[in-house]
Design a protein around this motif. Structure first.
Motif, PDB file in Angstrom:
ATOM      1  N   ASN A   1     -16.471 -41.548 -10.450  1.00 36.05           N
ATOM      2  CA  ASN A   1     -16.140 -42.518  -9.413  1.00 36.05           C
ATOM      3  C   ASN A   1     -15.405 -43.683 -10.079  1.00 36.05           C
ATOM      4  O   ASN A   1     -16.018 -44.592 -10.631  1.00 36.05           O
ATOM      5  CB  ASN A   1     -17.413 -42.990  -8.705  1.00 36.05           C
ATOM      6  N   ILE A   2     -14.077 -43.630 -10.036  1.00 37.78           N
ATOM      7  CA  ILE A   2     -13.241 -44.568 -10.765  1.00 37.78           C
ATOM      8  C   ILE A   2     -12.858 -45.724  -9.841  1.00 37.78           C
ATOM      9  O   ILE A   2     -12.221 -45.528  -8.811  1.00 37.78           O
ATOM     10  CB  ILE A   2     -11.975 -43.882 -11.301  1.00 37.78           C
ATOM     11  N   VAL A   3     -13.251 -46.940 -10.239  1.00 41.54           N
ATOM     12  CA  VAL A   3     -13.074 -48.095  -9.368  1.00 41.54           C
ATOM     13  C   VAL A   3     -12.814 -49.323 -10.230  1.00 41.54           C
ATOM     14  O   VAL A   3     -13.324 -49.425 -11.349  1.00 41.54           O
ATOM     15  CB  VAL A   3     -14.335 -48.283  -8.487  1.00 41.54           C
ATOM     16  N   PRO A   4     -12.000 -50.282  -9.743  1.00 41.25           N
ATOM     17  CA  PRO A   4     -11.790 -51.503 -10.515  1.00 41.25           C
ATOM     18  C   PRO A   4     -13.086 -52.291 -10.705  1.00 41.25           C
ATOM     19  O   PRO A   4     -13.980 -52.248  -9.857  1.00 41.25           O
ATOM     20  CB  PRO A   4     -10.796 -52.303  -9.668  1.00 41.25           C
ATOM     21  N   SER A   5     -13.173 -53.006 -11.806  1.00 36.47           N
ATOM     22  CA  SER A   5     -14.328 -53.869 -12.065  1.00 36.47           C
ATOM     23  C   SER A   5     -14.026 -55.253 -11.500  1.00 36.47           C
ATOM     24  O   SER A   5     -13.557 -56.148 -12.210  1.00 36.47           O
ATOM     25  CB  SER A   5     -14.615 -53.945 -13.568  1.00 36.47           C
ATOM     26  N   ILE A   6     -14.287 -55.404 -10.206  1.00 38.01           N
ATOM     27  CA  ILE A   6     -13.964 -56.653  -9.508  1.00 38.01           C
ATOM     28  C   ILE A   6     -15.203 -57.542  -9.477  1.00 38.01           C
ATOM     29  O   ILE A   6     -16.274 -57.122  -9.036  1.00 38.01           O
ATOM     30  CB  ILE A   6     -13.474 -56.357  -8.087  1.00 38.01           C
ATOM     31  N   GLN A   7     -15.058 -58.748  -9.953  1.00 36.66           N
ATOM     32  CA  GLN A   7     -16.184 -59.672 -10.025  1.00 36.66           C
ATOM     33  C   GLN A   7     -16.766 -59.934  -8.637  1.00 36.66           C
ATOM     34  O   GLN A   7     -16.039 -60.241  -7.687  1.00 36.66           O
ATOM     35  CB  GLN A   7     -15.735 -60.994 -10.655  1.00 36.66           C
ATOM     36  N   ASP A   8     -18.073 -59.777  -8.516  1.00 39.16           N
ATOM     37  CA  ASP A   8     -18.816 -60.121  -7.298  1.00 39.16           C
ATOM     38  C   ASP A   8     -18.309 -59.394  -6.057  1.00 39.16           C
ATOM     39  O   ASP A   8     -18.266 -59.954  -4.962  1.00 39.16           O
ATOM     40  CB  ASP A   8     -18.793 -61.636  -7.062  1.00 39.16           C
TER      41      ASP A   8
ATOM     42  N   PRO B   1     -10.270 -54.669   3.848  1.00 42.11           N
ATOM     43  CA  PRO B   1     -11.691 -54.839   3.526  1.00 42.11           C
ATOM     44  C   PRO B   1     -12.061 -53.932   2.353  1.00 42.11           C
ATOM     45  O   PRO B   1     -11.457 -52.864   2.156  1.00 42.11           O
ATOM     46  CB  PRO B   1     -12.413 -54.389   4.799  1.00 42.11           C
ATOM     47  N   GLY B   2     -13.057 -54.330   1.573  1.00 36.17           N
ATOM     48  CA  GLY B   2     -13.479 -53.509   0.442  1.00 36.17           C
ATOM     49  C   GLY B   2     -13.991 -52.144   0.871  1.00 36.17           C
ATOM     50  O   GLY B   2     -13.793 -51.150   0.173  1.00 36.17           O
ATOM     51  N   GLN B   3     -14.632 -52.083   2.024  1.00 32.22           N
ATOM     52  CA  GLN B   3     -15.169 -50.820   2.538  1.00 32.22           C
ATOM     53  C   GLN B   3     -14.110 -50.150   3.425  1.00 32.22           C
ATOM     54  O   GLN B   3     -14.223 -50.128   4.642  1.00 32.22           O
ATOM     55  CB  GLN B   3     -16.465 -51.061   3.320  1.00 32.22           C
ATOM     56  N   TYR B   4     -13.071 -49.619   2.794  1.00 33.54           N
ATOM     57  CA  TYR B   4     -11.943 -49.025   3.525  1.00 33.54           C
ATOM     58  C   TYR B   4     -11.539 -47.733   2.838  1.00 33.54           C
ATOM     59  O   TYR B   4     -11.440 -47.673   1.613  1.00 33.54           O
ATOM     60  CB  TYR B   4     -10.765 -50.005   3.522  1.00 33.54           C
ATOM     61  N   GLY B   5     -11.320 -46.689   3.639  1.00 33.10           N
ATOM     62  CA  GLY B   5     -11.004 -45.388   3.059  1.00 33.10           C
ATOM     63  C   GLY B   5     -12.205 -44.839   2.296  1.00 33.10           C
ATOM     64  O   GLY B   5     -13.354 -45.212   2.545  1.00 33.10           O
ATOM     65  N   THR B   6     -11.942 -43.928   1.391  1.00 30.17           N
ATOM     66  CA  THR B   6     -13.020 -43.449   0.515  1.00 30.17           C
ATOM     67  C   THR B   6     -13.406 -44.615  -0.382  1.00 30.17           C
ATOM     68  O   THR B   6     -12.577 -45.129  -1.140  1.00 30.17           O
ATOM     69  CB  THR B   6     -12.549 -42.259  -0.332  1.00 30.17           C
ATOM     70  N   HIS B   7     -14.656 -45.057  -0.287  1.00 28.25           N
ATOM     71  CA  HIS B   7     -15.038 -46.282  -0.984  1.00 28.25           C
ATOM     72  C   HIS B   7     -16.456 -46.194  -1.534  1.00 28.25           C
ATOM     73  O   HIS B   7     -17.264 -45.373  -1.110  1.00 28.25           O
ATOM     74  CB  HIS B   7     -14.924 -47.490  -0.054  1.00 28.25           C
ATOM     75  N   ILE B   8     -16.726 -47.061  -2.486  1.00 33.36           N
ATOM     76  CA  ILE B   8     -18.046 -47.146  -3.101  1.00 33.36           C
ATOM     77  C   ILE B   8     -18.739 -48.403  -2.587  1.00 33.36           C
ATOM     78  O   ILE B   8     -18.124 -49.468  -2.489  1.00 33.36           O
ATOM     79  CB  ILE B   8     -17.927 -47.150  -4.647  1.00 33.36           C
TER      80      ILE B   8
ATOM     81  N   HIS C   1     -19.269 -54.823 -10.157  1.00 36.67           N
ATOM     82  CA  HIS C   1     -18.993 -54.958 -11.590  1.00 36.67           C
ATOM     83  C   HIS C   1     -20.248 -54.800 -12.443  1.00 36.67           C
ATOM     84  O   HIS C   1     -20.155 -54.627 -13.656  1.00 36.67           O
ATOM     85  CB  HIS C   1     -18.313 -56.307 -11.887  1.00 36.67           C
ATOM     86  N   GLU C   2     -21.408 -54.839 -11.811  1.00 38.45           N
ATOM     87  CA  GLU C   2     -22.667 -54.701 -12.548  1.00 38.45           C
ATOM     88  C   GLU C   2     -23.129 -53.251 -12.674  1.00 38.45           C
ATOM     89  O   GLU C   2     -24.097 -52.976 -13.386  1.00 38.45           O
ATOM     90  CB  GLU C   2     -23.755 -55.546 -11.875  1.00 38.45           C
ATOM     91  N   LEU C   3     -22.456 -52.323 -11.989  1.00 36.73           N
ATOM     92  CA  LEU C   3     -22.768 -50.910 -12.172  1.00 36.73           C
ATOM     93  C   LEU C   3     -22.234 -50.478 -13.536  1.00 36.73           C
ATOM     94  O   LEU C   3     -21.086 -50.755 -13.875  1.00 36.73           O
ATOM     95  CB  LEU C   3     -22.125 -50.077 -11.069  1.00 36.73           C
ATOM     96  N   SER C   4     -23.060 -49.796 -14.306  1.00 34.65           N
ATOM     97  CA  SER C   4     -22.631 -49.386 -15.638  1.00 34.65           C
ATOM     98  C   SER C   4     -21.637 -48.224 -15.548  1.00 34.65           C
ATOM     99  O   SER C   4     -21.638 -47.462 -14.579  1.00 34.65           O
ATOM    100  CB  SER C   4     -23.830 -48.969 -16.482  1.00 34.65           C
ATOM    101  N   LEU C   5     -20.804 -48.098 -16.563  1.00 30.54           N
ATOM    102  CA  LEU C   5     -19.838 -47.007 -16.583  1.00 30.54           C
ATOM    103  C   LEU C   5     -20.536 -45.652 -16.502  1.00 30.54           C
ATOM    104  O   LEU C   5     -20.062 -44.737 -15.827  1.00 30.54           O
ATOM    105  CB  LEU C   5     -18.986 -47.088 -17.853  1.00 30.54           C
ATOM    106  N   LYS C   6     -21.663 -45.510 -17.176  1.00 31.83           N
ATOM    107  CA  LYS C   6     -22.352 -44.222 -17.188  1.00 31.83           C
ATOM    108  C   LYS C   6     -22.950 -43.888 -15.823  1.00 31.83           C
ATOM    109  O   LYS C   6     -23.164 -42.709 -15.522  1.00 31.83           O
ATOM    110  CB  LYS C   6     -23.424 -44.214 -18.273  1.00 31.83           C
ATOM    111  N   GLU C   7     -23.203 -44.895 -14.988  1.00 29.90           N
ATOM    112  CA  GLU C   7     -23.677 -44.634 -13.629  1.00 29.90           C
ATOM    113  C   GLU C   7     -22.582 -44.027 -12.759  1.00 29.90           C
ATOM    114  O   GLU C   7     -22.878 -43.396 -11.741  1.00 29.90           O
ATOM    115  CB  GLU C   7     -24.148 -45.933 -12.973  1.00 29.90           C
ATOM    116  N   LEU C   8     -21.337 -44.249 -13.136  1.00 25.54           N
ATOM    117  CA  LEU C   8     -20.212 -43.800 -12.317  1.00 25.54           C
ATOM    118  C   LEU C   8     -19.791 -42.368 -12.626  1.00 25.54           C
ATOM    119  O   LEU C   8     -18.924 -41.817 -11.959  1.00 25.54           O
ATOM    120  CB  LEU C   8     -19.027 -44.745 -12.503  1.00 25.54           C
ATOM    121  N   VAL C   9     -20.422 -41.768 -13.644  1.00 22.83           N
ATOM    122  CA  VAL C   9     -20.175 -40.367 -14.009  1.00 22.83           C
ATOM    123  C   VAL C   9     -21.523 -39.654 -13.999  1.00 22.83           C
ATOM    124  O   VAL C   9     -22.396 -39.962 -14.817  1.00 22.83           O
ATOM    125  CB  VAL C   9     -19.513 -40.254 -15.393  1.00 22.83           C
TER     126      VAL C   9
END
Length: 245
Positions: free
Chosen positions: A225-232, A57-64, A78-86
């Motif tokens: 917060n480094i995460v893949p840009s997965i569509q939807d 599941p996407g919500q597994y382990g340390t997750h966003i 994927h709609e979160l901007s890169l600058k929001e993740l830092v």
């Protein structure tokens, strides 16, 4: 400009970096309705390359959690901007209170006491609740902390505290060491995760199941917060880390 950015990177690498994500494997504590991650080896070096396949599941382990995780029509991952993740990182330590009372909820008074000592929480900060719950990792029973009746007892944010952080301090995101935003008691009382719904409804994101918050200063660090840009996607395991001042 290129030389200037190189100098910044050199400076950053001289600082202390702290990993905030747990290692990811099948038997780790996770939300009880989810199955364990399934890991299969598809190819080995004998085949010419080494590949594994993961089902989880996407919500597994340390997750966003993206806002759409709870609220229809809100933003996907994927709609979160890169600058929001830092973001600038604020760590509110209530570990002693949690050690004394596992059902503890972080309050507005806790936030105001923190600000008396460390200054006002800056606009667009990432605020983390340090409970030291991560020290129970990776024991699922210790993490869920169930009583003899089978009811879990885990700390969480109070709804009032979350409202204060959003409406009075305009934070960008929150994080915690537990599996849920809400305390176990609050969840049982309401029959739903009211605090988690609220923070995501405000178009903020959160990171759950963090670790090593005890190694961070109250203010001055930066979280990535480094995460893949997965569509939807409504959420995904994340490699979170902090660079200390």
């Amino acid at each position: 400009m290129a030389e200037h950015l190189a100098d910044i990177l050199k400076l950053l690498k001289q600082k202390e970096w702290v990993d905030l994500s747990h290692a990811f494997y099948p038997e780790i504590p996770h939300f009880p309705v989810f199955d364990n991650v399934q890991v299969d080896t598809l190819f080995t070096h004998d085949d010419g390359f080494f590949v594994k396949q993961y089902c989880f599941p996407g919500q597994y382990g340390t997750h966003i959690d993206a806002p759409v995780h709870f609220v229809k029509g809100k933003r996907y991952l994927h709609e979160l901007s890169l600058k929001e993740l830092v973001l600038p990182l604020v760590v509110i330590d209530r570990s002693a209170a949690v050690a004394a009372h596992s059902d503890y909820e972080l309050t507005v008074a806790d936030i105001l006491d923190f600000e008396k000592e460390h200054g006002r929480i800056a606009d667009q900060s990432f605020v983390a609740f340090r409970s030291d719950w991560s020290k129970r990792w990776p024991d699922p029973d210790a993490f869920s902390n169930k009583d003899t009746a089978g009811d879990a007892h885990c700390p969480g944010w109070s709804l009032d505290a979350l409202r204060f952080l959003v409406e009075e301090r305009n934070v960008a995101a929150i994080g915690h060491e537990t599996l849920d935003t809400d305390s176990s008691v609050a969840y049982r009382k309401a029959g739903k995760l009211v605090g988690e719904y609220y923070i995501l409804e405000q178009d903020r994101y959160q990171v759950e199941v963090l670790k090593n918050l005890d190694k961070l200063p109250p203010t001055g660090a930066v979280i990535y917060n480094i995460v893949p840009s997965i569509q939807d996607s409504p959420g995904f395991p994340v490699r979170s880390f902090a660079i200390l001042p």
